[in-house]
Design an enzyme around this catalytic site. Structure first.
Site, PDB file in Angstrom:
ATOM      1  N   PRO A   2     -33.496  11.815 -21.980  1.00 59.99           N
ATOM      2  CG  PRO A   2     -34.325  13.961 -21.674  1.00 59.99           C
ATOM      3  CD  PRO A   2     -34.442  12.747 -22.545  1.00 59.99           C
ATOM      4  CD  GLU A   3     -30.678   6.836 -19.493  1.00 58.68           C
ATOM      5  OE1 GLU A   3     -30.201   6.236 -18.523  1.00 58.68           O
ATOM      6  OE2 GLU A   3     -30.392   6.558 -20.669  1.00 58.68           O
TER       7      GLU A   3
END
Ligand SMILES: [Zn+2]
Length: 271
Positions: A2-3
């Site tokens: 996840p960014e």
């Protein structure tokens, strides 16, 4: 992993569930979640805290409490926060909120971390780890220029450094460099002012696009209600080796930069 768009999507979805609520019961079943601290101690400290704000800094989800303390959750590779999900073999922790609803934390590969910080530690810790927020109203091209000017590393490596710009990881770095027409191996300090401007705009565009599509689900990332994001369906280069560039038709190439798989268009992004 996840960014920014993925963590921000989780934050937005989680906020109405948790804000204003007290943590009535906290179970942390895996010592890796809180190491080096004992999960039982952390669970005890968290119990009774009231969440005033579900916040985010870079890739950290920050649960801010009325006491001034904050819980920093980093999902790393495969962490997910799910509302009222059934417990399974990969459930590592469960927060029971007043009223009885549950937030469970699932993490298949167990790289995610929870860190409880005291009021006077929170901002110092975050400021040391995380650079400016790229979607913040005050984020300018010159802020990016300042971070790149002293870096001889490839621009992609500089973008992956969370102190350069908060929340950009392997996916959105590649997408931004394609949008900005910049080769990932260009030395960061060698970009012209026009290229830095283009990259600044491109980083913001790539992240905004990801937010609109509620993030990208390649494997484990889920929204709190279990749905997948859809950004993976509109990647320009990431994971698209051999497919034609949508701008020029040249096959997308894959190289390694800073140890990470890196996709780019050899025609649009010249070295
Ligand atoms: Zn191209």
């Amino acid at each position: 992993m996840p960014e920014l768009p993925e963590v921000e999507t989780v934050r937005l979805r989680l906020a109405p569930f948790v804000e204003g609520r007290r943590l009535e019961r906290v179970e942390i079943d895996d010592p890796r979640v809180t190491r080096p601290f004992d999960p039982r101690d952390v669970a005890r400290e968290l119990t009774g805290e009231r969440i005033v704000h579900a916040d985010r800094r870079g890739k950290y989800l920050v649960l801010r409490f009325a006491s001034g303390r904050a819980l920093l959750i980093h999902l790393r590779m495969t962490g997910a926060l799910l509302t009222d999900a059934e417990r399974g073999p990969h459930t590592r922790a469960v927060l029971t909120l007043e009223g009885g609803s549950e937030i469970s934390y699932r993490d298949v590969r167990r790289f995610g971390t929870w860190l409880l910080l005291e009021p006077d530690e929170v901002e110092t810790y975050l400021d040391a780890k995380v650079g400016p927020e790229p979607l913040g109203a005050g984020y300018r091209a010159r802020d990016l220029a300042e971070k790149l000017v002293s870096r001889r590393a490839p621009v992609k490596a500089a973008l992956l450094d969370q102190r350069t710009v908060a929340g950009v990881g392997n996916i959105y770095a590649d997408e931004a460099l394609w949008r900005g027409r910049i080769h990932p191996l260009r030395p960061a300090a060698g970009l012209t002012p026009e290229e830095v401007k283009a990259l600044h705009r491109a980083v913001r565009e790539a992240l905004r696009r990801g937010l609109v599509r509620q993030g990208s689900t390649l494997r484990d990332y889920r929204l709190p209600n279990g749905e997948a994001g859809t950004m993976q369906n509109e990647f320009k280069v990431y994971g698209r080796g051999g497919e034609p560039c949508e701008r020029c038709g040249t096959p997308i190439d894959k190289i390694r930069v800073a140890g990470r798989g890196t996709w780019y268009c050899p025609s649009c992004q010249r070295l």
